[in-house]
Motif scaffolding. Structure first.
Motif, PDB file in Angstrom:
ATOM      1  N   GLY A   1       6.195  20.960   0.200  1.00 13.03           N
ATOM      2  CA  GLY A   1       5.786  22.110   0.997  1.00 13.03           C
ATOM      3  C   GLY A   1       5.413  23.276   0.105  1.00 13.03           C
ATOM      4  O   GLY A   1       5.478  23.201  -1.116  1.00 13.03           O
ATOM      5  N   LYS A   2       5.044  24.372   0.678  1.00 16.09           N
ATOM      6  CA  LYS A   2       4.668  25.619   0.011  1.00 16.09           C
ATOM      7  C   LYS A   2       3.633  25.416  -1.094  1.00 16.09           C
ATOM      8  O   LYS A   2       2.449  25.501  -0.846  1.00 16.09           O
ATOM      9  CB  LYS A   2       5.892  26.350  -0.543  1.00 16.09           C
ATOM     10  N   THR A   3       4.037  25.081  -2.319  1.00 16.98           N
ATOM     11  CA  THR A   3       3.065  24.955  -3.414  1.00 16.98           C
ATOM     12  C   THR A   3       2.499  23.540  -3.517  1.00 16.98           C
ATOM     13  O   THR A   3       1.681  23.263  -4.395  1.00 16.98           O
ATOM     14  CB  THR A   3       3.709  25.335  -4.758  1.00 16.98           C
ATOM     15  N   CYS A   4       2.918  22.647  -2.649  1.00 10.86           N
ATOM     16  CA  CYS A   4       2.362  21.295  -2.541  1.00 10.86           C
ATOM     17  C   CYS A   4       2.498  20.472  -3.811  1.00 10.86           C
ATOM     18  O   CYS A   4       1.635  19.655  -4.138  1.00 10.86           O
ATOM     19  CB  CYS A   4       0.902  21.358  -2.124  1.00 10.86           C
ATOM     20  N   GLY A   5       3.556  20.699  -4.581  1.00  9.09           N
ATOM     21  CA  GLY A   5       3.791  19.899  -5.772  1.00  9.09           C
ATOM     22  C   GLY A   5       2.991  20.329  -6.975  1.00  9.09           C
ATOM     23  O   GLY A   5       2.974  19.642  -7.994  1.00  9.09           O
ATOM     24  N   ARG A   6       2.333  21.503  -6.888  1.00  8.54           N
ATOM     25  CA  ARG A   6       1.493  21.958  -7.998  1.00  8.54           C
ATOM     26  C   ARG A   6       2.188  22.984  -8.886  1.00  8.54           C
ATOM     27  O   ARG A   6       1.602  23.431  -9.860  1.00  8.54           O
ATOM     28  CB  ARG A   6       0.207  22.583  -7.456  1.00  8.54           C
ATOM     29  N   GLY A   7       3.383  23.412  -8.555  1.00  8.01           N
ATOM     30  CA  GLY A   7       4.056  24.422  -9.360  1.00  8.01           C
ATOM     31  C   GLY A   7       3.703  25.818  -8.889  1.00  8.01           C
ATOM     32  O   GLY A   7       3.077  25.990  -7.843  1.00  8.01           O
ATOM     33  N   GLN A   8       4.102  26.831  -9.678  1.00 12.58           N
ATOM     34  CA  GLN A   8       3.936  28.213  -9.241  1.00 12.58           C
ATOM     35  C   GLN A   8       2.550  28.772  -9.532  1.00 12.58           C
ATOM     36  O   GLN A   8       1.730  28.868  -8.652  1.00 12.58           O
ATOM     37  CB  GLN A   8       5.007  29.089  -9.897  1.00 12.58           C
ATOM     38  N   LYS A   9       2.298  29.146 -10.789  1.00 11.55           N
ATOM     39  CA  LYS A   9       1.021  29.777 -11.114  1.00 11.55           C
ATOM     40  C   LYS A   9       0.347  29.030 -12.257  1.00 11.55           C
ATOM     41  O   LYS A   9       0.951  28.206 -12.919  1.00 11.55           O
ATOM     42  CB  LYS A   9       1.241  31.228 -11.558  1.00 11.55           C
ATOM     43  N   GLY A  10      -0.890  29.359 -12.504  1.00 10.18           N
ATOM     44  CA  GLY A  10      -1.601  28.777 -13.639  1.00 10.18           C
ATOM     45  C   GLY A  10      -2.829  28.002 -13.215  1.00 10.18           C
ATOM     46  O   GLY A  10      -3.145  27.888 -12.029  1.00 10.18           O
ATOM     47  N   GLU A  11      -3.511  27.450 -14.210  1.00 12.68           N
ATOM     48  CA  GLU A  11      -4.773  26.758 -13.933  1.00 12.68           C
ATOM     49  C   GLU A  11      -4.559  25.509 -13.092  1.00 12.68           C
ATOM     50  O   GLU A  11      -5.394  25.146 -12.276  1.00 12.68           O
ATOM     51  CB  GLU A  11      -5.461  26.383 -15.249  1.00 12.68           C
ATOM     52  N   GLY A  12      -3.428  24.843 -13.300  1.00 10.16           N
ATOM     53  CA  GLY A  12      -3.162  23.608 -12.570  1.00 10.16           C
ATOM     54  C   GLY A  12      -2.974  23.806 -11.082  1.00 10.16           C
ATOM     55  O   GLY A  12      -3.131  22.871 -10.299  1.00 10.16           O
TER      56      GLY A  12
ATOM     57  N   ARG B   1       0.841  -1.190   0.000  1.00 10.37           N
ATOM     58  CA  ARG B   1       0.000   0.000   0.000  1.00 10.37           C
ATOM     59  C   ARG B   1       0.877   1.241   0.000  1.00 10.37           C
ATOM     60  O   ARG B   1       1.752   1.385   0.848  1.00 10.37           O
ATOM     61  CB  ARG B   1      -0.894  -0.014   1.235  1.00 10.37           C
ATOM     62  N   ALA B   2       0.616   2.143  -0.953  1.00 12.36           N
ATOM     63  CA  ALA B   2       1.398   3.373  -1.036  1.00 12.36           C
ATOM     64  C   ALA B   2       0.988   4.314   0.082  1.00 12.36           C
ATOM     65  O   ALA B   2      -0.183   4.366   0.466  1.00 12.36           O
ATOM     66  CB  ALA B   2       1.179   4.036  -2.385  1.00 12.36           C
ATOM     67  N   GLN B   3       1.959   5.053   0.589  1.00 13.22           N
ATOM     68  CA  GLN B   3       1.655   5.996   1.658  1.00 13.22           C
ATOM     69  C   GLN B   3       0.899   7.191   1.106  1.00 13.22           C
ATOM     70  O   GLN B   3       1.088   7.592  -0.045  1.00 13.22           O
ATOM     71  CB  GLN B   3       2.946   6.484   2.313  1.00 13.22           C
ATOM     72  N   ARG B   4       0.051   7.755   1.950  1.00  9.42           N
ATOM     73  CA  ARG B   4      -0.719   8.927   1.570  1.00  9.42           C
ATOM     74  C   ARG B   4       0.218  10.110   1.397  1.00  9.42           C
ATOM     75  O   ARG B   4       1.183  10.264   2.148  1.00  9.42           O
ATOM     76  CB  ARG B   4      -1.729   9.222   2.677  1.00  9.42           C
ATOM     77  N   ARG B   5      -0.049  10.937   0.382  1.00 10.34           N
ATOM     78  CA  ARG B   5       0.803  12.083   0.098  1.00 10.34           C
ATOM     79  C   ARG B   5       0.428  13.223   1.037  1.00 10.34           C
ATOM     80  O   ARG B   5      -0.673  13.776   0.936  1.00 10.34           O
ATOM     81  CB  ARG B   5       0.598  12.503  -1.357  1.00 10.34           C
ATOM     82  N   ARG B   6       1.322  13.572   1.961  1.00  5.73           N
ATOM     83  CA  ARG B   6       1.055  14.652   2.916  1.00  5.73           C
ATOM     84  C   ARG B   6       1.694  15.925   2.375  1.00  5.73           C
ATOM     85  O   ARG B   6       2.905  16.055   2.346  1.00  5.73           O
ATOM     86  CB  ARG B   6       1.622  14.306   4.291  1.00  5.73           C
ATOM     87  N   VAL B   7       0.848  16.833   1.908  1.00  2.99           N
ATOM     88  CA  VAL B   7       1.348  18.044   1.268  1.00  2.99           C
ATOM     89  C   VAL B   7       1.255  19.228   2.225  1.00  2.99           C
ATOM     90  O   VAL B   7       0.459  19.223   3.170  1.00  2.99           O
ATOM     91  CB  VAL B   7       0.562  18.351  -0.029  1.00  2.99           C
ATOM     92  N   GLY B   8       2.092  20.232   1.954  1.00  3.90           N
ATOM     93  CA  GLY B   8       2.060  21.451   2.754  1.00  3.90           C
ATOM     94  C   GLY B   8       2.618  21.275   4.146  1.00  3.90           C
ATOM     95  O   GLY B   8       2.150  21.910   5.089  1.00  3.90           O
TER      96      GLY B   8
END
Length: 163
Positions: free
Chosen positions: A28-39, A13-20
């Motif tokens: 941390g900070k952007t939680c793996g989503r990158g800087q700006k934009g729709e994503g 079982r893969a571990q849950r992704r704990r972001v931020g």
């Protein structure tokens, strides 16, 4: 081997992704989503299968052609002639009699179809939509088909008032 010897497989079982949770976690900070934009926004990255990255879509580049009457088409529920004969007794076969026999619901458009080689032994008067093969079978037995297609509401001419 006993239940005490069973150990958890590391890949089970893969571990849950704990972001931020800070810089050291890697998410941390952007939680793996990158800087700006729709994503980065909530509900982002769900653009649909026809999205082409902002380029003018292929389906909009194609010319508009043809016509469809999808919204105004008339669909009929097929009903076998032999089955209708068993449902209704007498020499008249109509939509009202089928509704009274609880074979169809009121308001449903039904059309008689010839499912097999049916030979009628009695004269029938049919007052509902039929296919060409049913019309031939009924008229060959000496019966009549008295159904005239009603004029749809959209095809009716508006009544003009004369003073």
């Amino acid at each position: 081997m006993s239940l005490d010897d069973i150990t958890k497989t590391p890949t089970s079982r893969a571990q849950r992704r704990r972001v931020g949770r800070g810089i050291g976690s890697g998410l941390g900070k952007t939680c793996g989503r990158g800087q700006k934009g729709e994503g980065t926004r909530t509900g982002g990255k769900n653009r649909g299968p026809l999205f082409e990255g902002g380029q003018f879509p292929f389906w909009m580049r194609l010319p508009k052609r043809g016509f469809t009457n999808f919204a105004h088409r008339e669909t009929y529920l097929p009903l076998d002639l032999e089955a209708a004969m068993h449902l209704v007794s007498g020499d008249e076969l109509s939509l009202a009699k089928l509704v009274a026999a609880k074979a169809v619901r009121p308001g449903v458009q039904v059309k008689l179809v010839n499912g097999g080689a049916v030979k009628l032994k009695r004269k029938l008067t049919v007052t509902m939509p039929v296919t060409g093969s049913v019309r031939k079978v009924v008229e060959a037995a000496g019966g009549t088909v008295q159904w005239v297609k009603p004029i749809s509401k959209s095809a009716r001419k508006p009544e003009t008032k004369t003073d």
